[in-house]
Design an enzyme around this catalytic site. Structure first.
Site, PDB file in Angstrom:
ATOM      1  N   ASN A 170       0.857  -1.184   0.000  1.00 36.70           N
ATOM      2  CA  ASN A 170       0.000   0.000   0.000  1.00 36.70           C
ATOM      3  C   ASN A 170       0.894   1.237   0.000  1.00 36.70           C
ATOM      4  O   ASN A 170       1.314   1.722   1.054  1.00 36.70           O
ATOM      5  CB  ASN A 170      -0.924  -0.019   1.217  1.00 36.70           C
ATOM      6  CG  ASN A 170      -1.964  -1.118   1.126  1.00 36.70           C
ATOM      7  OD1 ASN A 170      -2.918  -1.016   0.362  1.00 36.70           O
ATOM      8  ND2 ASN A 170      -1.761  -2.177   1.891  1.00 36.70           N
ATOM      9  N   GLU A 171       1.191   1.719  -1.185  1.00 33.62           N
ATOM     10  CA  GLU A 171       2.112   2.836  -1.358  1.00 33.62           C
ATOM     11  C   GLU A 171       1.441   4.163  -0.999  1.00 33.62           C
ATOM     12  O   GLU A 171       0.222   4.230  -0.826  1.00 33.62           O
ATOM     13  CB  GLU A 171       2.590   2.875  -2.822  1.00 33.62           C
ATOM     14  CG  GLU A 171       3.388   1.650  -3.270  1.00 33.62           C
ATOM     15  CD  GLU A 171       4.810   1.627  -2.729  1.00 33.62           C
ATOM     16  OE1 GLU A 171       5.115   2.357  -1.750  1.00 33.62           O
ATOM     17  OE2 GLU A 171       5.642   0.869  -3.266  1.00 33.62           O
ATOM     18  N   PRO A 172       2.241   5.239  -0.854  1.00 35.77           N
ATOM     19  CA  PRO A 172       1.659   6.557  -0.584  1.00 35.77           C
ATOM     20  C   PRO A 172       0.519   6.887  -1.545  1.00 35.77           C
ATOM     21  O   PRO A 172       0.633   6.657  -2.752  1.00 35.77           O
ATOM     22  CB  PRO A 172       2.848   7.499  -0.789  1.00 35.77           C
ATOM     23  CG  PRO A 172       4.031   6.680  -0.392  1.00 35.77           C
ATOM     24  CD  PRO A 172       3.725   5.289  -0.884  1.00 35.77           C
ATOM     25  N   SER A 174      -2.491   5.508  -0.946  1.00 33.48           N
ATOM     26  CA  SER A 174      -3.491   4.453  -0.746  1.00 33.48           C
ATOM     27  C   SER A 174      -4.614   4.939   0.164  1.00 33.48           C
ATOM     28  O   SER A 174      -4.377   5.635   1.148  1.00 33.48           O
ATOM     29  CB  SER A 174      -2.830   3.214  -0.129  1.00 33.48           C
ATOM     30  OG  SER A 174      -1.918   2.628  -1.044  1.00 33.48           O
ATOM     31  N   THR A 189      10.456   2.084  -3.592  1.00 29.75           N
ATOM     32  CA  THR A 189      10.232   0.667  -3.312  1.00 29.75           C
ATOM     33  C   THR A 189      10.971  -0.199  -4.314  1.00 29.75           C
ATOM     34  O   THR A 189      11.602  -1.205  -3.951  1.00 29.75           O
ATOM     35  CB  THR A 189       8.727   0.353  -3.353  1.00 29.75           C
ATOM     36  OG1 THR A 189       8.057   1.149  -2.369  1.00 29.75           O
ATOM     37  CG2 THR A 189       8.461  -1.119  -3.087  1.00 29.75           C
TER      38      THR A 189
END
Length: 361
Positions: A170-172, A174, A189
């Site tokens: 869940n990346e920035p 999300s 990432t």
């Protein structure tokens, strides 16, 4: 620092030294010791469920953080008879596209580090499938969520944290209500994964991940972080405001989430980085130097311009009371720093400069 301890959730910020912290956290001297404590909690939960004749549903993570936890669980299986026959697992994520046989796949990782060495039933192992056709992915993700729900939900979710603040993938950006889905990976990432793939060009650009909402529904969450490179994001997560810019901050609202850290990962927290801001200190020479240099940066002033008010307004009044005045503190620290300079023009050879900034002669 702790060696063996309960990780049971406690309300954060109860004591003055932790007043900036919004997540319960437990700090260990080493990641090895911390990992054993996490494994112990998982084993106790498995046995509790076995005694009640119930399934134990575990959410599992990959990456470097949980490896020692899995090692300890394997040891407990071999040496203490811990059985995983009642365990159902759901992994957080998988690269997309990714074949199960690929050494970089999380399917390969989990079997290498855990599943091949314990008595878990193969049908109880669930890992997102990186080979699902793109036009079938949406339904696949819905079915993955449904499978977790039908298993009774996650009893325990193990997490790591990425430098972007991601949990799972869940990346920035999300959303707090996000479910299992395909997501585009952040550049940082992919950079962090590049060594495993022999270069960033080989790192997949997408992944399947459980959503923030899926993780937040877990009955118990333990997030692990080791090392100095995680210190900055740990501080933002534990002490910052809740924001989708750092998805891990959503965990501040979970009623049973504990962060398990080693000393390095915890080093940027206020109670370690600037302890004078949250309580009285034992003022060693090292801490005194650290605090005064920090005060100069904070006030954007040179040492000799610091005033009593500067010290008092920044949590250092007890240091001022101990030393007498800002003037004395400033002169002493000036001399300490000056004596770290060698050679001309920083210091005159063979001169008595113990009373700088006054000239020796």
């Amino acid at each position: 620092m702790k060696t063996t301890t309960s990780l049971a959730y406690d309300i954060p910020g109860k004591f003055e030294e932790t007043r900036f912290e919004k997540n319960h956290n437990v700090i260990f001297e080493s990641s090895a010791t911390a990992s054993k404590n996490v494994a112990q909690e998982i084993a106790e939960l498995i046995r509790l469920k076995q005694n009640a004749n119930e399934f134990c549903v575990l959410g599992l993570a990959t990456g470097s953080s949980p490896i020692k936890v899995y090692e300890e669980l394997v040891r407990m299986h071999r040496e203490e008879g811990l059985s995983f026959s009642n365990v159902i697992t759901f992994n957080l994520d998988e690269y997309y596209p990714m074949n199960k046989e690929n050494r970089q796949s999380y399917h390969y990782f989990m079997h290498q580090h855990l599943f091949n060495h314990i008595d878990i039933k193969p049908e109880n192992v669930n890992i997102p499938d990186g080979t699902v056709a793109i036009d079938e992915l949406n339904q696949y993700c819905i079915d993955y969520e449904l499978k977790i729900k039908n298993a009774g939900g996650l009893d325990f979710q193990l997490l790591g944290i990425g430098r972007t603040g991601h949990v799972g993938f869940n990346e920035p950006g999300s959303h707090i209500n996000s479910g299992t889905r395909i997501i585009t990976l952040d550049h940082i990432t992919r950079v962090d994964a590049s060594s495993d793939f022999n270069g960033i060009d080989n790192v997949p650009k997408r992944a399947i991940t459980m959503g923030v909402s899926t993780i937040m529904k877990s009955k118990r969450i333990v997030l692990m972080a080791w090392g100095q490179n995680k210190a900055s994001i740990i501080k933002r997560t534990i002490q910052g405001e809740i924001s989708s810019d750092v998805p891990a901050t959503f965990l501040q609202n979970h009623p049973n989430a504990t962060f398990v850290l080693d000393q390095s990962a915890a080093s940027e927290l206020t109670r370690f980085k600037t302890p004078w801001l949250v309580g009285e200190c034992i003022w060693t020479e090292e801490l005194k130097s650290k605090a005064i240099v920090w005060l100069c940066k904070k006030t954007k002033q040179s040492i000799l311009k610091l005033t009593d008010r500067d010290y008092n307004n920044n949590g250092m009044s007890d240091l001022l009371a101990q030393e007498g005045s800002a003037y004395d503190l400033n002169i002493n620290m000036f001399n300490v720093l000056q004596h770290t300079i060698t050679g001309w023009p920083g210091g005159k050879p063979n001169t008595d400069d113990s009373h700088r900034p006054e000239r020796a002669n």
